[in-house]
Every structure is written in structure tokens, then in C-alpha cells.
Design an enzyme around this catalytic site. Structure first.
Site, PDB file in Angstrom:
ATOM      1  N   HIS A 111       0.864  -1.188   0.000  1.00 13.00           N
ATOM      2  CA  HIS A 111       0.000   0.000   0.000  1.00 13.00           C
ATOM      3  C   HIS A 111       0.895   1.231   0.000  1.00 13.00           C
ATOM      4  CE1 HIS A 111      -2.831   3.067   0.926  1.00 13.00           C
ATOM      5  NE2 HIS A 111      -2.502   3.180   2.192  1.00 13.00           N
ATOM      6  N   HIS A 113       0.795   5.823  -0.855  1.00 13.77           N
ATOM      7  CA  HIS A 113       0.008   7.018  -1.157  1.00 13.77           C
ATOM      8  C   HIS A 113       0.712   7.792  -2.267  1.00 13.77           C
ATOM      9  CE1 HIS A 113      -1.942   7.211   3.141  1.00 13.77           C
ATOM     10  NE2 HIS A 113      -2.255   6.106   2.470  1.00 13.77           N
ATOM     11  N   ASP A 136       1.182  -3.958 -20.793  1.00 15.25           N
ATOM     12  CA  ASP A 136       2.223  -4.933 -20.376  1.00 15.25           C
ATOM     13  C   ASP A 136       2.025  -5.354 -18.919  1.00 15.25           C
ATOM     14  OD1 ASP A 136       5.095  -3.420 -22.101  1.00 15.25           O
ATOM     15  OD2 ASP A 136       3.488  -4.728 -22.830  1.00 15.25           O
ATOM     16  N   HIS A 176      -8.386   7.228  -1.185  1.00 17.41           N
ATOM     17  CA  HIS A 176      -7.374   6.737  -0.237  1.00 17.41           C
ATOM     18  C   HIS A 176      -6.035   6.568  -0.944  1.00 17.41           C
ATOM     19  CE1 HIS A 176      -6.226   3.562   3.028  1.00 17.41           C
ATOM     20  NE2 HIS A 176      -5.317   4.483   2.855  1.00 17.41           N
ATOM     21  N   TYR A 230       8.813 -11.561 -22.394  1.00 18.79           N
ATOM     22  CA  TYR A 230       9.737 -10.481 -22.029  1.00 18.79           C
ATOM     23  C   TYR A 230      10.760 -10.922 -20.977  1.00 18.79           C
ATOM     24  CZ  TYR A 230      11.371  -6.210 -19.717  1.00 18.79           C
ATOM     25  OH  TYR A 230      12.152  -5.243 -19.165  1.00 18.79           O
TER      26      TYR A 230
HETATM   27  O1  LIG Z   1      -3.336   4.873   4.800  1.00 22.08           O
HETATM   28  C1  LIG Z   1      -3.021   4.855   5.978  1.00 22.08           C
HETATM   29  C2  LIG Z   1      -3.635   5.767   6.954  1.00 22.08           C
HETATM   30  O2  LIG Z   1      -4.769   6.344   6.347  1.00 22.08           O
HETATM   31  C3  LIG Z   1      -1.960   3.913   6.452  1.00 22.08           C
HETATM   32  O3  LIG Z   1      -1.839   2.895   5.500  1.00 22.08           O
HETATM   33  C4  LIG Z   1      -0.606   4.591   6.514  1.00 22.08           C
HETATM   34  O4  LIG Z   1      -0.294   4.996   5.202  1.00 22.08           O
HETATM   35  C5  LIG Z   1       0.472   3.659   7.011  1.00 22.08           C
HETATM   36  O5  LIG Z   1       0.068   3.130   8.239  1.00 22.08           O
HETATM   37  P1  LIG Z   1       1.031   2.119   9.037  1.00 22.08           P
HETATM   38  O6  LIG Z   1       1.388   0.974   8.130  1.00 22.08           O
HETATM   39  O7  LIG Z   1       2.278   2.908   9.449  1.00 22.08           O
HETATM   40  O8  LIG Z   1       0.191   1.708  10.230  1.00 22.08           O
END
Ligand SMILES: O=C(CO)[C@@H](O)[C@H](O)COP(=O)(O)O
Length: 238
Positions: A111, A113, A136, A176, A230
Site C-alpha cells: 500500500h 500514497h 504490459d 485513499h 519479455y
Molecule cells: O493509509 C493509511 C492511513 O490512512 C496507512 O496505511 C498509513 O499509510 C500507514 O500506516 P502504518 O502501516 O504505518 O500503520
């Protein structure tokens, strides 16, 4: 004797090796400009065990080390051990655990941002398949997942409902940010890197107006080539 110490030797060895990999993979997120401060997280399944390893919540990337990676069961609860005592697992642990429980082929979850992909998520706009690189790596558009609040199975359910049976290894969770999946942690990190790369390029291209998607037959050919032809295929050639 901690809970982790009581596991069989081969599982403890697998846990130690997974911690090493997950700690090293976290360094890739700031390296590729995908996170700020403590945002984002990486996890990977422990081979041969119903466990996974994930980042400790709120710990800065320069303070992450293998022994600070948190070991969790597939229900998201933490396995107590002497090295990560007092460290809570990522606040996204429930989401990662949900993905692992419902997508058995997934070995890694990431995950971030990252700016451009998160801008698409803010707008609830998929990243269209207008570039060969999108075809790809993702085999079509990068989809948007539902708006879901952190803290229960909502995010994980949204990831699975959006990606199950799809070619894309990335989903833009509405308002998000991106979550990616992969065969292992490195594959999921690559998907996060490439997701941000194509988001940036498409954003710039769209400044001059909408861009036409590639024809579906071309997308299919590009996807097949990249996934099967590839690169290097000899053992150990990567
Ligand atoms: O998106 C969020 C908070 O909204 C979390 O995913 C933080 O980006 C990271 O959180 P930790 O892994 O440090 O708890």
C-alpha cells in the site's frame, strides 16, 4: 520461550528470511518516491506457514529492520516474539490479512500514497489503458475500488472484490490510495512502482484532453508477450 520460539525450526527459519526480504522491500518505497514519512506498507506471506510479515505501524522507513518486522497470523493477530515486543503491526494489517485469506495465489501486498496514483483515487478515476506499459504490466485499465474506512475488513474486501479474476495487480481505493498484490513482496512492490509511473505519464498526457485507449486485441497481445516472453527465462538469469 515466546510463541515464535515454539514454532518448528523450518518455520522460524522461513520467518527470519521473510523478515529480511520485507525489511529490504520497504526501502524501495521511499527509493521510488512512493511514500512520505510513515505512509504505506509492505507484507509478504511466510512460505509454508499460515503467517505473514508486515511493517510495524508508524515506524519511519530509516528505522525499519528485519527484527522489527511484525509476524501475524492470517486473522491479522500478532505472533508474540522477543524481537518485535511492543511493536504493533501496520494499521492496514486487516486489509493485508483479508487479501491473503481470500486470494491464495497472492504472496505479497503493498500500500502506498504515491502522488499521481492517489490523485486518480481522489477523483475515483481509473487509470486508462492508453499506453503499452499499462497493457504490459496491468493487462488493461487500473481499476478504482470502493471508498472504505481503515480498521476492519472493508478495505481488504474492496481490494478482493475489485481485483479477483482481473489482470491488474493494482487497485486505486477511492479517496485513499493504491494497493497492489503480487506473487511475492517484490512483485507487489514492482506493481506499486509501475502503477505510479503510468499514473504520472497518463496525468500529463490528459492535460491536453482525453487519450484514446489501446485496441483490446493489442492489449491482449502486449499483456501475453510481457507476462510470458519479455525478459530472461533461464534459471537465475534475472
Ligand atoms: O493509509 C493509511 C492511513 O490512512 C496507512 O496505511 C498509513 O499509510 C500507514 O500506516 P502504518 O502501516 O504505518 O500503520
Amino acid at each position: 520461550m515466546t510463541e515464535l520460539d515454539s514454532l518448528p525450526d523450518d518455520v522460524r527459519q522461513a520467518v527470519a528470511e521473510t523478515r529480511e526480504r520485507v525489511a529490504a522491500l520497504h526501502a524501495e518505497l521511499p527509493r521510488w518516491g512512493l511514500v512520505s514519512w510513515t505512509a504505506g506498507n509492505v507484507s509478504e506471506r511466510v512460505p509454508g506457514a499460515d503467517l505473514f510479515v508486515i511493517k510495524p505501524s508508524g515506524v519511519t522507513y530509516d528505522a525499519l529492520a528485519p527484527e522489527r518486522m511484525v509476524v501475524c497470523r492470517m486473522d491479522g493477530t500478532k505472533v508474540e516474539d522477543w524481537t518485535s515486543t511492543g511493536l504493533n503491526p501496520s494499521s492496514d494489517t486487516a486489509a493485508h490479512a483479508y487479501v491473503y485469506r481470500h486470494m491464495p495465489a497472492v504472496g505479497g501486498v503493498v500500500h502506498t500514497h504515491s502522488t499521481y496514483a492517489t490523485a486518480f483515487a481522489a477523483r475515483g478515476q481509473e487509470i486508462p489503458c492508453v499506453l503499452t506499459m499499462v497493457a504490459d504490466e496491468f493487462g488493461g485499465p487500473i481499476p478504482v475500488g470502493p471508498l472504505a474506512i481503515i480498521g476492519d475488513d472493508s478495505i481488504g474486501r474492496g481490494i478482493v472484490e475489485t481485483l479477483e479474476g482481473q489482470r491488474s495487480r493494482a487497485v486505486l481505493m477511492a479517496q485513499h490510495g493504491p494497493f497492489t498484490i503480487g506473487a511475492d513482496g517484490r512483485d507487489a512492490v514492482k506493481a506499486a512502482v509501475m502503477c505510479e509511473e503510468v499514473a504520472r505519464t497518463v496525468s500529463i498526457a490528459q492535460l491536453k484532453g482525453p487519450v484514446a485507449p489501446l485496441p483490446q486485441d493489442m492489449i491482449d497481445k502486449l499483456w501475453y508477450r510481457y507476462q510470458n516472453v519479455y525478459g530472461q527465462h533461464a534459471e537465475g538469469a534475472s
